[in-house]
Write a protein that holds these residues in place. Sequence first.
Motif, short mmCIF file in Angstrom:
data_model
loop_
_atom_site.label_atom_id
_atom_site.label_comp_id
_atom_site.label_asym_id
_atom_site.label_seq_id
_atom_site.Cartn_x
_atom_site.Cartn_y
_atom_site.Cartn_z
N LYS A 133 43.05 -12.75 -0.82
CA LYS A 133 44.17 -12.21 -0.03
C LYS A 133 45.27 -13.25 0.19
CE LYS A 133 41.64 -8.59 0.21
NZ LYS A 133 41.85 -7.56 -0.83
N ILE A 134 44.96 -14.51 -0.09
CA ILE A 134 45.93 -15.59 0.04
C ILE A 134 45.84 -16.46 -1.20
CG2 ILE A 134 46.60 -17.67 1.33
CD1 ILE A 134 45.47 -16.31 3.84
N ALA A 158 50.88 -14.74 0.85
CA ALA A 158 49.98 -13.60 0.94
C ALA A 158 49.98 -12.85 -0.39
CB ALA A 158 50.42 -12.67 2.06
N ARG A 160 49.78 -9.41 -2.30
CA ARG A 160 50.08 -8.02 -2.01
C ARG A 160 49.19 -7.10 -2.84
NH1 ARG A 160 56.62 -9.03 -2.60
NH2 ARG A 160 56.86 -10.31 -0.70
N SER A 213 46.08 -12.65 6.00
CA SER A 213 46.47 -11.58 5.10
C SER A 213 45.23 -10.76 4.72
CB SER A 213 47.11 -12.14 3.83
OG SER A 213 47.46 -11.11 2.93
N PRO A 214 45.28 -9.41 4.85
CA PRO A 214 46.40 -8.63 5.38
C PRO A 214 46.56 -8.84 6.88
CG PRO A 214 44.51 -7.23 4.98
CD PRO A 214 44.15 -8.57 4.41
N ALA A 215 47.77 -8.60 7.37
CA ALA A 215 48.06 -8.84 8.79
C ALA A 215 47.19 -7.96 9.66
CB ALA A 215 49.53 -8.55 9.07
#
Length: 217
Positions: A133-134, A158, A160, A213-215
């Motif tokens: 995710k990062i 991050a 996507r 990530s994700p937020a």
Amino acid sequence: MKRRVAILISGRGSNMVALIEASKEEAFPAEIVVVISNRADAGGLEKAKSSGIATLTIESKPFGADRAAFEAVLQSALDEHRVDLICLGGFMRLLTAAFVQRWYGRMLNIHPSLLPSFPGLEPQAQALRAGVKISGATVHFVIPETDAGPILMQGAVAVRVDDTPETLGARILEIEHRIYPDALRLVASGQVRLEGDICKTTGSAGFDDTLISPASA
């Protein structure tokens, strides 16, 4: 006195440009004294020339597998320009252990992943296949093992859900252009020390930044 830096390239030299631009600051503790390419058709050569930087081509192809002979010519050029530090900027030529050890602690490279994850080729594709995710970029000191030296600086982005290797790579490249000059600044100003395989910096303020990530909600 500013540290004298050589940048080694094989292609377009986008990180080279970032380093050259940073070095134009009067307070920057390093100066780019020469850009050396192992390919005469490297696009970065013209960019360096347009910035007033000396350039040199040492074609590696005629040397074939004789890396030591190529490096002897390279070392002579580095000596001639009284180089203190080397920055690799997309230099696509394997270096011998002897050459790397000679420049230990004085040669930097940048890799588009958060090392030690995803060394080697196509790191952005590796990251997407792993589902991380990062991701990001790493500036590290060069050792004989590929993409494995002491880590000096990292920057993260991050990942996507709709990323491709190309879109992720483009965002990571922006991070590369930010952290490579900052990493060189730290080394050139003497704010870095190596303790075995660990790189430590001095004089840095503490921080508590996080990237999730994700937020989370």
